[in-house]
Design an enzyme around this catalytic site. Structure first.
Site, PDB file in Angstrom:
ATOM      1  CG  HIS A   1      -3.781   3.395  -0.531  1.00  9.60           C
ATOM      2  ND1 HIS A   1      -2.836   4.278  -0.068  1.00  9.60           N
ATOM      3  CD2 HIS A   1      -4.714   4.140  -1.180  1.00  9.60           C
ATOM      4  CE1 HIS A   1      -3.187   5.498  -0.419  1.00  9.60           C
ATOM      5  NE2 HIS A   1      -4.310   5.452  -1.086  1.00  9.60           N
TER       6      HIS A   1
ATOM      7  CG  ASP B   1     -11.005   4.281  -6.000  1.00 14.63           C
ATOM      8  OD1 ASP B   1     -11.751   5.261  -5.951  1.00 14.63           O
ATOM      9  OD2 ASP B   1      -9.793   4.340  -6.238  1.00 14.63           O
TER      10      ASP B   1
HETATM   11  N1  ACO Z   1      -4.198  -7.366  -6.216  1.00 14.12           N
HETATM   12  C1  ACO Z   1      -3.256  -8.352  -6.090  1.00 14.12           C
HETATM   13  N2  ACO Z   1      -2.005  -8.124  -5.640  1.00 14.12           N
HETATM   14  C2  ACO Z   1      -1.678  -6.884  -5.285  1.00 14.12           C
HETATM   15  C3  ACO Z   1      -2.596  -5.814  -5.380  1.00 14.12           C
HETATM   16  C4  ACO Z   1      -3.898  -6.101  -5.856  1.00 14.12           C
HETATM   17  N3  ACO Z   1      -4.803  -5.121  -5.970  1.00 14.12           N
HETATM   18  N4  ACO Z   1      -1.996  -4.667  -4.965  1.00 14.12           N
HETATM   19  C5  ACO Z   1      -0.748  -5.010  -4.624  1.00 14.12           C
HETATM   20  N5  ACO Z   1      -0.543  -6.341  -4.808  1.00 14.12           N
HETATM   21  C6  ACO Z   1       0.673  -7.112  -4.467  1.00 14.12           C
HETATM   22  C7  ACO Z   1       1.777  -6.875  -5.478  1.00 14.12           C
HETATM   23  O1  ACO Z   1       1.720  -7.813  -6.535  1.00 14.12           O
HETATM   24  C8  ACO Z   1       2.993  -7.024  -4.609  1.00 14.12           C
HETATM   25  O2  ACO Z   1       3.193  -8.393  -4.379  1.00 14.12           O
HETATM   26  P1  ACO Z   1       4.719  -8.968  -4.206  1.00 14.12           P
HETATM   27  O3  ACO Z   1       5.241  -8.306  -2.964  1.00 14.12           O
HETATM   28  O4  ACO Z   1       4.537 -10.443  -4.068  1.00 14.12           O
HETATM   29  O5  ACO Z   1       5.451  -8.576  -5.452  1.00 14.12           O
HETATM   30  C9  ACO Z   1       2.576  -6.408  -3.280  1.00 14.12           C
HETATM   31  O6  ACO Z   1       1.149  -6.588  -3.225  1.00 14.12           O
HETATM   32  C10 ACO Z   1       2.916  -4.928  -3.141  1.00 14.12           C
HETATM   33  O7  ACO Z   1       2.342  -4.240  -4.251  1.00 14.12           O
HETATM   34  P2  ACO Z   1       3.003  -2.983  -4.961  1.00 14.12           P
HETATM   35  O8  ACO Z   1       2.544  -2.923  -6.379  1.00 14.12           O
HETATM   36  O9  ACO Z   1       4.478  -2.981  -4.724  1.00 14.12           O
HETATM   37  O10 ACO Z   1       2.366  -1.820  -4.121  1.00 14.12           O
HETATM   38  P3  ACO Z   1       2.274  -0.310  -4.554  1.00 14.12           P
HETATM   39  O11 ACO Z   1       2.237   0.482  -3.307  1.00 14.12           O
HETATM   40  O12 ACO Z   1       3.302   0.055  -5.572  1.00 14.12           O
HETATM   41  O13 ACO Z   1       0.857  -0.243  -5.310  1.00 14.12           O
HETATM   42  C11 ACO Z   1      -1.434   0.140  -5.783  1.00 14.12           C
HETATM   43  C12 ACO Z   1      -0.292   0.313  -4.767  1.00 14.12           C
HETATM   44  C13 ACO Z   1      -1.026   0.765  -7.141  1.00 14.12           C
HETATM   45  C14 ACO Z   1      -2.665   0.925  -5.275  1.00 14.12           C
HETATM   46  C15 ACO Z   1      -1.751  -1.352  -5.934  1.00 14.12           C
HETATM   47  O14 ACO Z   1      -2.132  -1.898  -4.685  1.00 14.12           O
HETATM   48  C16 ACO Z   1      -2.833  -1.630  -6.984  1.00 14.12           C
HETATM   49  O15 ACO Z   1      -2.517  -1.714  -8.177  1.00 14.12           O
HETATM   50  N6  ACO Z   1      -4.136  -1.750  -6.563  1.00 14.12           N
HETATM   51  C17 ACO Z   1      -5.222  -1.942  -7.476  1.00 14.12           C
HETATM   52  C18 ACO Z   1      -5.629  -0.604  -8.091  1.00 14.12           C
HETATM   53  C19 ACO Z   1      -6.368   0.281  -7.106  1.00 14.12           C
HETATM   54  O16 ACO Z   1      -7.288  -0.151  -6.423  1.00 14.12           O
HETATM   55  N7  ACO Z   1      -5.968   1.576  -7.081  1.00 14.12           N
HETATM   56  C20 ACO Z   1      -6.607   2.557  -6.228  1.00 14.12           C
HETATM   57  C21 ACO Z   1      -5.615   3.166  -5.277  1.00 14.12           C
HETATM   58  S1  ACO Z   1      -6.420   4.226  -4.159  1.00 14.12           S
HETATM   59  C22 ACO Z   1      -6.725   5.642  -4.987  1.00 14.12           C
HETATM   60  O17 ACO Z   1      -6.060   6.034  -5.907  1.00 14.12           O
HETATM   61  C23 ACO Z   1      -7.866   6.418  -4.519  1.00 14.12           C
END
Ligand code: ACO
Length: 438
Positions: free
Chosen positions: A314, A372
């Site tokens: 998140h 979710d």
């Molecule tokens: N699976 C694997 N790796 C992940 C995930 C994941 N679900 N989420 C983040 N990471 C990793 C990234 O690859 C990144 O790694 P790095 O530092 O080695 O490059 C690090 O964790 C940080 O991730 P970011 O993408 O920079 O985090 P951001 O805050 O931009 O993204 C997000 C947040 C979009 C929710 C992301 O965690 C994601 O895509 N999750 C899966 C989709 C999801 O469940 N969305 C629901 C959100 S809640 C809602 O809307 C109600």
């Protein structure tokens, strides 16, 4: 404190090392949470913009509705903890607080419930409007279209400068959303639309419109109605997320409330936001069995593989999402009520959660299950098809969107949202006539 929440003593200074020019900016204090540097005069004083894609360090507005401390896993609406609201309140009570600032007293609640109930029917012509869509359309596409079109049906309440109009439009949206969402399902199923029933509660009525048919009596299970109500509470608002910011940005130009909520629905649809609950189920199906979890954990960790664990991570929560904890309990209640506690997808989800929470990759990045992760399993057990999951999220979030829209329009600092950019395109150059171009 000044009326802008700025303490006269607290400032931050920015020194431009190239020009030597320094500017002091006031530090604003909220009621809780980190201080905020008021950089509104930055461009005028320093001739520079800030660069913050994804708004990692940018507060886009003032708001008194929702507070999140992502590190501590705290979520408050109007100061009340989400766990208390979910445990002791119901959706319309929470909606009232989100919309109006305080929990209602008995008389206020009774009036609000009556007003919302009395607005739940939609204009009969909307019934025909649905028929322009293909029956296999994604429900979010239909929802986006129908909600946007509501401006054409309820144009008597779209003067955004009139507080009474704004409240009528807000009530209409909260009241009619369950009907419209249920009808997107009925339309896809080829079943007759079921009209709202005023003797049923909000969540109960929604389940009735989803699952009743004219052929036989349909009794909504109180456990499922309570679970649905709780899911709605858990999704009611979440500060300045992508869809809420979209609603605010659309509304900042003076667009009508139905158009703004349609814009929010469009933003919510994306898999990184509201579309994640649908993506979680697709992912669990793809993984298929517990023994394949390590393979998918490895894929999630592989930077060359675009796969991410859906329902994990998140932007704000770097701790357990407080809503996910409540959702996990609700999930067990629902599966018990339905007698499907051996649900293989739940077992898979629990094992995936266990492994991910102990894996250093997820631990170091503070990737916890989000709201979710469990909601999809609950919806599935209730018989709601996967394609409807995000529409249910939209139904719940409508009150948050409309409350934030109202708050924005009454904020004296409100301006049209107009970010600037770091231009990286071609510098000024001469126009070359067509016959001289290579
Ligand atoms: N699976 C694997 N790796 C992940 C995930 C994941 N679900 N989420 C983040 N990471 C990793 C990234 O690859 C990144 O790694 P790095 O530092 O080695 O490059 C690090 O964790 C940080 O991730 P970011 O993408 O920079 O985090 P951001 O805050 O931009 O993204 C997000 C947040 C979009 C929710 C992301 O965690 C994601 O895509 N999750 C899966 C989709 C999801 O469940 N969305 C629901 C959100 S809640 C809602 O809307 C109600």
């Amino acid at each position: 404190m000044t009326k802008d929440n700025a303490s006269p003593k607290e400032t931050v200074t920015l020194i431009n090392n190239s020009t030597g020019k320094s500017t002091e900016f006031p530090l604003l204090s909220g009621s809780v949470g980190p201080k905020v540097a008021d950089i509104r005069s930055l461009y005028a004083s320093q001739d520079i913009f800030t660069y913050d894609p994804g708004y990692m360090s940018t507060g886009s507005c003032k708001s008194a509705i929702t507070y999140i401390d992502g590190d501590a896993g705290v979520l408050l609406h109007r100061g009340y903890a989400i766990s208390d609201l979910a445990e002791h309140g119901d959706y319309l009570e929470v909606a009232y607080a989100i919309l109006k600032g305080e929990l209602p007293n008995t008389a206020q609640k009774a009036k609000f419930v009556k007003d919302i109930t009395n607005h739940s029917m939609v204009h009969e012509q909307i019934n025909f409007f649905f028929r322009g869509f293909r029956r296999d359309s994604h429900p979010m596409a239909v929802l986006c279209g129908v909600v946007g079109a509501m401006a054409a049906f309820y144009h008597d309440s779209i003067d955004i400068n009139d507080p009474h109009h704004r409240m009528i439009a807000s009530y209409r949206l909260i009241a009619k959303m369950p009907t419209v969402v249920a009808w997107t399902y009925k339309y896809a199923m080829g079943q007759p639309f079921i009209y709202p029933r005023n003797n049923l509660g909000y969540a109960e009525n929604f389940l009735h419109m989803m699952f009743a048919t004219p052929c036989e009596e349909y009794k909504v299970s109180p456990v499922l109605a309570r679970a649905m109500d709780r899911i709605l509470v858990l999704h009611a608002d979440h500060e300045q997320n992508a869809s809420t910011s979209t609603v605010r940005l659309a509304g900042s130009s003076g667009a009508n409330p139905f158009a703004c909520i349609a814009a929010g629905i469009a933003s919510l649809w994306g898999p990184a936001h509201g579309g994640a609950n649908e993506a979680v189920l697709a992912m669990l199906h793809e993984i298929g069995s517990v023994d394949r979890i390590p393979e998918y954990i490895a894929k999630a960790k592989d930077k060359d593989d675009p796969f991410r664990l859906m329902g994990f991570g998140h932007r704000v929560y770097k701790n357990y999402d407080p809503r996910a904890k409540i959702m996990q309990k609700t999930c067990h209640d629902v599966l018990n009520e339905l007698g499907v506690h051996d649900e293989p997808l739940l077992k898979l989800a629990m094992e995936l959660e266990r492994i991910a929470l102990s894996d250093p990759y997820f631990v170091e990045r503070k990737l916890f299950p989000n709201v979710d992760f469990y909601s999809g399993i609950i919806f599935r057990a209730m018989g709601i098809p996967t394609s409807m999951f995000t529409s249910l999220f939209a139904l719940a979030r409508t009150v948050g969107w409309i409350a934030q829209w109202n708050e924005m329009l009454t904020d004296p600092d409100q301006k049209i949202g107009r970010p600037r950019q770091l231009y990286v395109g071609a510098p000024p150059r001469d126009y070359v006539p067509l016959h001289k171009r290579a």
